[in-house]
Design a protein around this motif. Sequence first.
Motif, PDB file in Angstrom:
ATOM      1  N   ASP A  16     -40.884 -32.722  17.532  1.00  0.00           N
ATOM      2  CA  ASP A  16     -39.560 -32.497  16.958  1.00  0.00           C
ATOM      3  C   ASP A  16     -38.815 -31.482  17.816  1.00  0.00           C
ATOM      4  OD1 ASP A  16     -37.335 -32.038  15.306  1.00  0.00           O
ATOM      5  OD2 ASP A  16     -38.525 -32.151  13.476  1.00  0.00           O
ATOM      6  N   ASP A  17     -37.588 -31.819  18.197  1.00  0.00           N
ATOM      7  CA  ASP A  17     -36.808 -30.901  19.026  1.00  0.00           C
ATOM      8  C   ASP A  17     -35.952 -29.942  18.206  1.00  0.00           C
ATOM      9  OD1 ASP A  17     -34.786 -32.499  18.069  1.00  0.00           O
ATOM     10  OD2 ASP A  17     -34.063 -33.183  20.022  1.00  0.00           O
ATOM     11  N   GLN A  40     -45.697 -30.427  22.730  1.00  0.00           N
ATOM     12  CA  GLN A  40     -45.723 -31.334  21.583  1.00  0.00           C
ATOM     13  C   GLN A  40     -46.259 -32.704  22.003  1.00  0.00           C
ATOM     14  OE1 GLN A  40     -41.985 -31.356  19.459  1.00  0.00           O
ATOM     15  NE2 GLN A  40     -41.783 -29.151  19.580  1.00  0.00           N
ATOM     16  N   PRO A  52     -40.949 -33.022  22.861  1.00  0.00           N
ATOM     17  CA  PRO A  52     -40.050 -32.912  21.713  1.00  0.00           C
ATOM     18  C   PRO A  52     -39.183 -34.156  21.564  1.00  0.00           C
ATOM     19  CG  PRO A  52     -40.034 -30.887  22.998  1.00  0.00           C
ATOM     20  CD  PRO A  52     -40.787 -31.902  23.813  1.00  0.00           C
ATOM     21  N   THR A  53     -39.046 -34.623  20.342  1.00  0.00           N
ATOM     22  CA  THR A  53     -38.331 -35.863  20.050  1.00  0.00           C
ATOM     23  C   THR A  53     -37.254 -35.595  19.001  1.00  0.00           C
ATOM     24  OG1 THR A  53     -40.321 -37.159  20.541  1.00  0.00           O
ATOM     25  CG2 THR A  53     -38.632 -38.231  19.223  1.00  0.00           C
ATOM     26  N   HIS A  54     -36.142 -36.287  19.131  1.00  0.00           N
ATOM     27  CA  HIS A  54     -35.017 -36.068  18.220  1.00  0.00           C
ATOM     28  C   HIS A  54     -35.101 -37.006  17.019  1.00  0.00           C
ATOM     29  CE1 HIS A  54     -31.142 -34.634  17.001  1.00  0.00           C
ATOM     30  NE2 HIS A  54     -30.636 -35.858  16.960  1.00  0.00           N
TER      31      HIS A  54
END
Length: 233
Positions: free
Chosen positions: A151-152, A186, A191-193
């Motif tokens: 998660d970003d 992560q 990091p993922t939006h």
Amino acid sequence: MMALVTTSPQTPPVRIPGYDEGPFRHQPELLDDHLFWQVHLHLSDTHDLEAEALLSQLLGGDTWPVFTVPLAGDHRLYVVYRALEGEAGIDYLVHHPDWDEAETLAQDDGHFMGPGLSWAELTTAADNGLPGGSTIDPHARLMLLLPAFGDDAMPDDAVERLTAAMRARTRVEAPERLAAARLAYQGEWGPTHWTTGARGYLINDGGYSFRNPANRFAWPTARLAQVASALTP
């Protein structure tokens, strides 16, 4: 075909429909082993012989350790140490009794897939207090599911939250520094939006995620919605 997880006489057998490798063994006692967390969260260096030995046992032994975390709506999340020669790794699976087979949420291995959880979903699963899993301890649940997260947009207290879990469950030095480093790394996906899609449920833009509807291998729309509902804060 249903896979059977061998358990103690007091613990009902755990079956994971559609996931028929094995042999499995439910091993909640590992969650009380500080060394297990060093291995699970990749906190040990390559010179830690005890950690290397435990990792070899987990991913190369005669049984596959399995852990469970109940979710809302009678869903269940499984963490499986896949001790398959040449294809070892950790699978994160989600299942509901109405489904023919479990869905892969994330894979922590050389052919990684994920992320499967946003930060809010991760902490919701950790804190839901639902009985029937490997543990109801929020610290253990948080760290057990952490490798499936990406998660970003984490909250300001994320490092503090993971630090508290590490202090409670590990013997690592400088837990705050390690927590910050672990949240910065992560998984291989990075990091993922996450956003709420047009249909009203949470999705992400990860190129390796089953929860990105733009990916050709993404779950069907109905499954995306159902899993998001089970994980909703």
